[in-house]
Design a protein around this motif. Structure first.
Motif, PDB file in Angstrom:
ATOM      1  N   HIS A 315      13.898  -3.799   3.957  1.00  0.00           N
ATOM      2  CA  HIS A 315      13.298  -3.200   2.744  1.00  0.00           C
ATOM      3  C   HIS A 315      12.816  -1.805   3.089  1.00  0.00           C
ATOM      4  O   HIS A 315      12.808  -1.412   4.258  1.00  0.00           O
ATOM      5  N   GLY A 316      12.388  -1.051   2.059  1.00  0.00           N
ATOM      6  CA  GLY A 316      11.772   0.252   2.280  1.00  0.00           C
ATOM      7  C   GLY A 316      10.285   0.095   2.541  1.00  0.00           C
ATOM      8  O   GLY A 316       9.861  -0.953   3.066  1.00  0.00           O
ATOM      9  N   PHE A 317       9.495   1.098   2.150  1.00  0.00           N
ATOM     10  CA  PHE A 317       8.055   1.046   2.446  1.00  0.00           C
ATOM     11  C   PHE A 317       7.282   1.995   1.552  1.00  0.00           C
ATOM     12  O   PHE A 317       7.830   2.980   1.051  1.00  0.00           O
ATOM     13  N   SER A 318       6.000   1.690   1.384  1.00  0.00           N
ATOM     14  CA  SER A 318       5.126   2.514   0.548  1.00  0.00           C
ATOM     15  C   SER A 318       3.729   2.536   1.153  1.00  0.00           C
ATOM     16  O   SER A 318       3.364   1.674   1.941  1.00  0.00           O
ATOM     17  N   CYS A 476       7.744   9.013  -0.209  1.00  0.00           N
ATOM     18  CA  CYS A 476       6.275   9.138  -0.337  1.00  0.00           C
ATOM     19  C   CYS A 476       5.764   8.292  -1.488  1.00  0.00           C
ATOM     20  O   CYS A 476       4.872   8.713  -2.226  1.00  0.00           O
ATOM     21  N   ALA A 477       6.336   7.091  -1.635  1.00  0.00           N
ATOM     22  CA  ALA A 477       5.877   6.183  -2.692  1.00  0.00           C
ATOM     23  C   ALA A 477       4.544   5.552  -2.296  1.00  0.00           C
ATOM     24  O   ALA A 477       4.263   5.332  -1.112  1.00  0.00           O
ATOM     25  N   VAL A 478       3.736   5.298  -3.303  1.00  0.00           N
ATOM     26  CA  VAL A 478       2.454   4.608  -3.138  1.00  0.00           C
ATOM     27  C   VAL A 478       2.492   3.409  -4.068  1.00  0.00           C
ATOM     28  O   VAL A 478       3.032   3.509  -5.182  1.00  0.00           O
ATOM     29  N   GLU A 479       1.933   2.273  -3.647  1.00  0.00           N
ATOM     30  CA  GLU A 479       1.932   1.115  -4.541  1.00  0.00           C
ATOM     31  C   GLU A 479       0.611   0.372  -4.461  1.00  0.00           C
ATOM     32  O   GLU A 479      -0.028   0.335  -3.408  1.00  0.00           O
ATOM     33  N   ILE A 480       0.225  -0.195  -5.592  1.00  0.00           N
ATOM     34  CA  ILE A 480      -0.877  -1.143  -5.592  1.00  0.00           C
ATOM     35  C   ILE A 480      -0.396  -2.355  -4.805  1.00  0.00           C
ATOM     36  O   ILE A 480       0.748  -2.796  -4.968  1.00  0.00           O
ATOM     37  N   ALA A 481      -1.252  -2.876  -3.934  1.00  0.00           N
ATOM     38  CA  ALA A 481      -0.828  -4.014  -3.120  1.00  0.00           C
ATOM     39  C   ALA A 481      -1.956  -5.027  -2.982  1.00  0.00           C
ATOM     40  O   ALA A 481      -3.113  -4.655  -2.770  1.00  0.00           O
ATOM     41  N   ASP A 482      -1.590  -6.291  -3.104  1.00  0.00           N
ATOM     42  CA  ASP A 482      -2.526  -7.405  -2.943  1.00  0.00           C
ATOM     43  C   ASP A 482      -2.491  -7.831  -1.485  1.00  0.00           C
ATOM     44  O   ASP A 482      -1.663  -8.651  -1.076  1.00  0.00           O
ATOM     45  N   THR A 483      -3.377  -7.250  -0.680  1.00  0.00           N
ATOM     46  CA  THR A 483      -3.284  -7.385   0.761  1.00  0.00           C
ATOM     47  C   THR A 483      -4.647  -7.192   1.402  1.00  0.00           C
ATOM     48  O   THR A 483      -5.524  -6.532   0.827  1.00  0.00           O
TER      49      THR A 483
END
Ligand SMILES: [Zn+2]
Length: 603
Positions: A315-318, A476-483
């Motif tokens: 996968h990619g990454f953010s 340079c993607a940013v994501e909301i993450a449940d972590t």
């Protein structure tokens, strides 16, 4: 006068000779699948990753590559290992609802499955093969190939998870040498000893430190552990395979850059540099060095000409954002979460609140989660009785899964309505057997409805993504993450193009040279293509299969592909889940999904 028959005879012998050599050469082809976990396609260049950039330039450059959504490691390892989409393999995420308490996961019904003991439990529970498809290594082993899977615990074992005795496929991962490790055969142990390597790999050490809200995470890549894996593959396994004189299939799963991009301490609570800081770049180089080592070992063994190398990141990454204006969970205070940030488990907390039902923590022996506390790992059991919850949230990162064990359509409508109001949501996919819900698309539209044995999620929630501004938005993607990780650290799992655009390339006797493939390809195609190269039977329990990437193989013709967009009916608040995908024949490739304006790469 006699010249002609002689020439004819020589011609015949030459033809027979050539045919013999061609078939011998064909039989002798080996395959290495190299997985640089979490490597974004756009980050590979001569400076960051010279070995991968060179391989892509000389071999096949897949410009239109795809990880499968949910863009996590275990789902994508199952796709590579079987050639099937996730609706068939049932690996819907890294943390799933098992439908029963898993002792190896401390009794949780939401086990994190990057764990050999948990994988063994799932196999026992689901008819001996929880993937319901034969894996590549199992098929190769049965066909008499030498087989090995080396690297990150979890996806490594997936490739031959039903053979745990160690007497055939070599499985070496983080847990080798521990009670959770797969045993090594005497021949491998002897070879390890003879080569002077320790009997088990070193731990991740400093690289394993994720830090917390006050303490930055690691600033070192996973070099020490991966040096061991790469040396083991190149100096122990390849010479052993060469000596056997049989063709082989070897999977090398490099935890970097994933592990370092997750844990990096370059950007605590800040969105920049995020996963583009020095630690993440060192991790990309670390994976690249491992590839270079493997290629050097192939050369040293005289195997370079007969070995295909496929590279596919899972996968990619953010970069992680923890900001929300709508979440009730973000308005509470927590001992370990900065003020106004989303805590781990914000979906579980917000849904429990919206449904006015109690919340329990499956990672704390189903203890109640009271106000100003969050579930330990983010997972939640919602309802009056934690042993029979109305809803289960499996927290994963850039997307979460919601299971409704009672298959209650009215409850599904309430959950959907609550989620549609949250600013962190971008796209909802709902099990079509529960009905149609405006604002959402069916699970079948993203190939999540198939022949899976594991419980099917009722709702897949994609989280919002955006960019910090750069020339290539997927870098340079940013994501909301449940972590449990912090804002500024790294995550994946979303339906943004930043997470679906994985790095893919290939080189070797079964691939064209200097070929740029513009057609869409995916991790399910990797499994199908390796099966084709090695002449292995393809597993066909389910119908959601990838395709052989024939256009990249010698003599292969270009394939036609086209782009499509699917839009849901609007919800009451106007939101529509939109899905952009491509097609080659009947094979679907998912670019991005979500609400317009809330997902990177969704136009
Ligand atoms: Zn990861």
């Amino acid at each position: 006068m006699h010249l002609r028959p002689v020439l004819f005879a020589i011609g015949c012998i030459a033809a027979i000779f050539a045919a013999h050599f061609a078939s011998a050469a064909e039989q002798a082809h080996n395959v290495i699948l190299f997985v640089p976990d979490g490597l974004r396609a756009g980050m590979v260049n001569a400076e960051n990753a010279p070995a991968m950039a060179a391989l892509r330039y000389k071999g096949v450059d897949f410009r239109n590559s795809h990880a499968l959504f949910p863009t996590f490691t275990m789902p994508n390892s199952s796709a590579m290992a079987t050639g099937h989409y996730l609706g068939d393999t049932g690996v819907f995420s890294n943390t799933i609802s098992s439908g029963f308490p898993v002792a190896a996961a401390d009794g949780s019904v939401t086990p994190f499955i990057e764990n050999n003991a948990v994988l063994g439990t799932l196999d026992e529970h689901f008819s001996g093969n929880f993937l319901n498809e034969t894996t590549l290594l199992a098929a190769a082993r049965a066909a008499g190939y030498s087989t090995a899977a080396i690297g990150k615990v979890g996806p490594t074992l997936v490739f031959d998870h039903t053979a745990r005795a160690g007497d055939n496929t070599i499985v070496l991962d983080d847990s080798t040498g521990t009670p959770n490790g797969i045993l090594l055969s005497k021949a491998v142990i002897d070879a390890l000893e003879a080569s002077g390597f320790p009997a088990a790999p070193p731990s991740r050490g400093e690289n394993g430190k994720a830090g917390d809200a006050q303490t930055a995470g690691t600033t070192v890549a996973n070099v020490i552990q991966q040096d061991y894996f790469a040396d083991f593959a190149g100096k122990v396994v390849l010479p052993m395979f060469k000596a056997r004189g049989k063709p082989f299939l070897l999977v090398f799963w490099s935890r970097d850059p994933d592990g370092s991009q997750h844990n990096q301490g370059d950007s605590l609570n800040q969105l920049t540099p995020g996963i583009n800081g020095p630690t993440s770049l060192a991790a990309i180089r670390n994976a690249d060095n491992d590839l270079a080592k493997l290629r050097a070992a192939l050369e040293a063994q005289g195997l370079a000409e007969t070995t295909d190398i496929l590279i596919a990141a899972d996968h990619g990454f953010s970069t992680i954002s923890k900001e929300s204006k709508t979440s009730v969970a973000a308005k509470q205070t927590y001992a370990d979460v900065p003020a106004n940030f989303l805590p781990p488990g914000f979906v579980a907390i917000d849904l429990a609140n919206a449904l006015a039902l109690p919340l329990f923590d499956p990672n704390a022996r189903n203890a109640p989660v009271v106000e100003n506390n969050h579930p330990k790992a983010g997972n939640g059991l919602i309802g009056k009785d934690p042993d029979h919850p109305d809803a289960i949230v499996a927290a994963n990162g850039g997307s979460d899964l919601v299971y409704l064990p009672n298959r209650d359509s009215k409850l599904a409508a309430k959950v959907v309505a609550a989620l549609l109001e949250q600013d962190y949501v971008s796209g909802l996919f709902v099990d079509e057997s529960l009905g149609q819900f405006p604002g959402t698309l069916p699970l079948a539209s993203i190939n999540l409805s198939g022949s899976a044995l594991t419980p099917k999620p009722s709702i897949v929630i994609n989280f919002r993504s955006f960019t910090t501004g750069c020339s290539q938005s997927t870098n340079c993607a940013v994501e909301i993450a449940d972590t449990t990780l912090q804002q500024g650290q790294g995550m994946h799992g979303s339906f943004s193009r930043g997470d679906t655009l994985n790095f893919m390339a290939a080189i070797g006797p079964d691939f064209k040279s200097g070929f740029v493939d513009q057609a869409p390809v995916s991790n399910a195609d990797i499994g199908q293509t390796i099966a084709k190269i090695l002449g292995l039977p393809v597993s066909r329990e389910g119908k959601l299969a990838g395709r052989v990437i024939s256009e990249a193989m010698p003599g292969g013709k270009a394939v036609k592909f086209f782009r499509q967009t699917q839009r849901s009916k609007p919800a009451a608040n106007g939101r529509r889940t939109v899905l952009q995908y491509q097609m080659v024949g009947a094979t679907r490739y998912f670019d991005a999904g979500g609400f317009p304006g809330r997902t990177v790469g969704l136009h």
